[in-house]
Motif scaffolding. Structure first.
Motif, PDB file in Angstrom:
ATOM      1  N   SER A 147       0.844  -1.193   0.000  1.00 23.00           N
ATOM      2  CA  SER A 147       0.000   0.000   0.000  1.00 23.00           C
ATOM      3  C   SER A 147       0.876   1.238   0.000  1.00 23.00           C
ATOM      4  O   SER A 147       1.870   1.312   0.728  1.00 23.00           O
ATOM      5  N   HIS A 182      -5.919   2.087  -0.758  1.00 21.02           N
ATOM      6  CA  HIS A 182      -5.625   1.153  -1.840  1.00 21.02           C
ATOM      7  C   HIS A 182      -4.659   0.079  -1.345  1.00 21.02           C
ATOM      8  O   HIS A 182      -3.576   0.389  -0.864  1.00 21.02           O
ATOM      9  N   ARG A 199      -6.322  -5.604  -6.732  1.00 16.91           N
ATOM     10  CA  ARG A 199      -6.299  -4.576  -5.704  1.00 16.91           C
ATOM     11  C   ARG A 199      -7.642  -4.538  -4.995  1.00 16.91           C
ATOM     12  O   ARG A 199      -8.673  -4.945  -5.551  1.00 16.91           O
ATOM     13  N   LEU A 201     -10.033  -1.797  -2.817  1.00 20.25           N
ATOM     14  CA  LEU A 201     -10.269  -0.422  -2.411  1.00 20.25           C
ATOM     15  C   LEU A 201     -11.164  -0.435  -1.179  1.00 20.25           C
ATOM     16  O   LEU A 201     -12.268  -1.003  -1.206  1.00 20.25           O
TER      17      LEU A 201
END
Length: 234
Positions: A147, A182, A199, A201
């Protein structure tokens, strides 16, 4: 998509821990004081631990039923350049094994006016902290979670596409608003991160010192852009 664990302060301490942030009270903007309950018979005798090189915990005092620590910013020229926003844990542990974690952040300010880093310290009632453990849908050899978000304090590597992040959300501009964190899964090679795979979120809201995840979105990289459509595997 991942497991979440809230950090809960020991109820006994929540009554006594100094509420509110004290910025430069009495001693100047490069120092701040933390008061903790002191009771030798109950094992409330505290020691501190911190890992930053831009501040130190000094000048421990005992006054009646309080143990007072001074957090002091170090000289801005004494360490390597680092980003202005960099929160760090200040962990206090009592002899009876009770523990309380404060968060310190720095701002160098105008070097001509501030010889030492300006230190702001947040009590557990002010910031929100969660742990989040993402797991890759398709683990890949050599890939890791990472991150670039300021909220990430540290990460613990796991096996088979897992990692545990500690995320801290501070008051001020984030209080009452949604922050997007993220977490990215990609290949880590000799020259850094490349070949993005997945990824997550996290939309996180901070209210009255409590951080909560409002929404989680998993996306996949198709070579050109991020999409929520999982690629087909052979």
């Amino acid at each position: 998509m991942g497991s979440v664990t809230a950090f809960i302060l020991v109820p006994f301490l929540s009554v006594f821990v100094l509420i509110g942030t004290i910025i430069g009270a009495i001693t100047g903007s490069d120092k701040t004081k933390i008061e903790l309950p002191y009771d030798k018979e109950q094992g409330l005798v505290w020691t501190s631990k911190e890992t930053a090189d831009w501040f130190s915990v000094t000048d421990v005092e005992i006054k009646n039923d309080k143990q007072i620590f001074t957090v002091k910013g170090e000289c801005v020229f004494s360490n390597e350049y680092r980003r202005d926003y960099e929160p760090e844990e200040v962990i206090f542990t009592a002899e009876n094994n009770e523990q309380v974690v404060y968060i310190a952040e720095k701002y160098e300010g105008v070097r001509a006016l501030n010889i030492n880093h300006i230190v702001t310290v947040y009590s557990p009632e002010e910031y929100g902290a969660i742990t989040y453990t993402p797991k890759a849908d398709s683990p890949v050899d050599g890939a890791v979670w990472y991150s670039r978000s300021d909220e990430n304090i540290y990460k613990t590597e796991g096996a088979d596409g897992e990692a545990a992040f500690k995320l801290v959300y501070l008051p001020g501009e984030t209080d009452g608003y949604t922050v997007t964190t993220h977490l990215i899964y990609a290949i880590k090679g000799e020259y850094g991160i490349h070949d993005y795979r997945e990824r997550i979120l996290l939309n996180v809201e901070l209210k009255n010192g409590e951080a909560s995840i409002i929404k989680e979105t998993r996306q996949y990289y198709d070579g050109k852009e991020w999409t929520e459509t999982k690629p087909e595997t052979e």
